[in-house]
Design an enzyme around this catalytic site. Structure first.
Site, PDB file in Angstrom:
ATOM      1  CE1 TYR A  18      43.454  37.258  41.666  1.00  0.00           C
ATOM      2  CE2 TYR A  18      41.160  36.768  42.216  1.00  0.00           C
ATOM      3  CZ  TYR A  18      42.221  36.718  41.329  1.00  0.00           C
ATOM      4  OH  TYR A  18      42.045  36.130  40.107  1.00  0.00           O
ATOM      5  CD  GLU A  49      44.525  37.725  38.343  1.00  0.00           C
ATOM      6  OE1 GLU A  49      44.129  36.547  38.387  1.00  0.00           O
ATOM      7  OE2 GLU A  49      45.712  38.040  38.160  1.00  0.00           O
TER       8      GLU A  49
END
Ligand code: GDP
Ligand code: MN
Length: 382
Positions: free
Chosen positions: A101, A189
């Site tokens: 992530y 993101e």
């Protein structure tokens, strides 16, 4: 403003973040063509503005062009969390050996952007954040200095990334930061950023949220807005320059000024009610704006009562009253309305509304208590 995955990834690619080959399709036969061009296995990905598409069945692999068409047919017929799928992204399928992530958002408390990374990326990242927050590394970025190389390296070390990937990771982190900053984003993101079976780093998913207040600086990004999939009430509100956010409660709120609108929502909650929306009609709103706002509020089936809280400064209470009357001519009034008008031309405003069967209140507390009571009564009737 939220961007679709395919839009976000195209922006990332401009900043040297590697993404899979692929294109977006609006029909299953287009998806077949794209899959044919890519050759080999592809992944068909629903383009909807919500997270968790994978878990909802909106991300599926296909072994060839023929299967891509079948899978695309199914995904294009789906609704994910209430949103219809109108487009699919057809990407070359990646073999995944690790999911990371990597994201940037604003940390309001620190008054700085924060870069976050985790070795436990993928569809369970919310669970990771909830249950094992120590597995998420955070580094604040000084907006004047930008992301420094040593910070990117600290993150790479923090998530135990093998050394051979540090250079590429630095390029990706820097690219993500520049995309975030130059687009005036509030979120950028990559989840997952993967290490592939053949040991490359690649951004499989992408998500960007842009700051609406900065969009005027980015006409090319405004073009990316997908009106199809936005809440119709919010689209309508934007057209009239109203700040409107739909909420879950049953008391519609029409207020002038963002601060007063927040206060109004708070006081409704204080007296045991729940606001159905945040709405700021803005300073100096004319009757057309007020009428549009009331139409938008009443189009929400949950609304059982409406509270007008207008503090007339630049806004004139008689203008607001005219707007209310115009809207009431069009939309047949089905729910009780409580009005509190104070300030410029309040007496004229109240006079205009005298025939309109509205409940009046002098103070905000009184208005809130009255609207909470009538909303509750209305729920009981139905
Ligand atoms: P999200 O569920 O909306 O976040 O959509 P993602 O694009 O992140 O996809 C969800 C999950 O699907 C990823 O975490 C991967 O595990 C898987 N996935 C996505 N693309 C591929 C791919 O090309 N190959 C493989 N094997 N899995 C993929
Ligand atoms: Mn994802």
């Amino acid at each position: 403003m939220k961007l679709h995955e395919y839009q976000s990834k195209l922006i990332f690619a401009k900043y040297q973040v590697p993404i899979p080959k692929g294109r977006v399709a609006a029909t299953a036969s287009e998806a077949r063509t794209i899959a044919g061009e890519l050759g080999g296995r592809v992944v068909i990905k629903s383009q909807v503005l919500v997270g968790g598409r994978g878990k909802a069945g909106g991300i599926r692999l296909a072994k060839d062009a023929h299967e891509a068409e079948e899978v695309a047919t199914q995904i294009l017929g789906m609704e994910i969390k209430g949103l219809p799928v109108r487009k699919v992204l057809v990407d070359e399928a990646a073999s995944i050996s690790k999911e990371i992530y990597l994201g940037i958002t604003n940390d309001r408390t620190a008054r700085k952007p924060v870069m976050m990374a985790s070795a436990a990326g993928g569809v369970e990242i919310e669970e990771v954040a909830r249950l094992t927050p120590e597995k998420i590394i955070k580094i604040h970025i000084d907006p004047l200095l930008g992301l420094k190389d040593y910070q990117a390296r600290d993150i790479a070390v923090g998530i135990d990334l093998p050394k051979e990937h540090w250079k590429m990771f630095g390029q990706i982190a820097t690219g993500l930061w520049r995309a975030y900053q130059e687009c005036d984003a509030t979120l950028a993101e990559i989840n997952p950023l993967v290490i592939t079976g053949d040991n490359r780093l690649i951004a499989l998913d992408g998500k960007m949220v842009l700051d609406d207040n900065a969009l005027y600086r980015h006409p090319e990004l405004v073009e990316l807005r997908d009106l199809d999939v936005e809440d119709p009430a919010e689209v309508e509100a934007r057209k009239y320059g109203l700040s409107f956010i739909k909420l879950e409660g049953n008391i519609g709120c029409m207020v002038n000024g963002a601060g007063l609108a927040m206060t109004t929502m708070d006081i409704i909650k204080l007296f045991g009610g729940e606001p159905a929306n945040f709405l700021d009609i803005g300073g100096g709103a004319g009757s057309d704006k007020v009428a549009a706002a009331l139409r938008i509020i009443l189009s929400d089936k949950n609304v059982k009562a409406v509270l007008f809280n207008v503090f007339g400064g630049i806004t004139r209470c008689d203008e607001v009253a005219h707007g209310i009357l115009t809207a009431l001519d069009e939309v047949k009034l089905k729910v009780p309305m409580v009005v509190r008008l104070v300030g410029t031309n309040a007496a004229e405003g109240r006079h205009l509304l005298a025939g309109a069967k509205m409940i009046t209140a002098e103070t905000l507390a009184e208005a809130a208590q009255k609207v909470v009571a009538v909303a509750k009564a209305q729920e009981l009737i139905q």
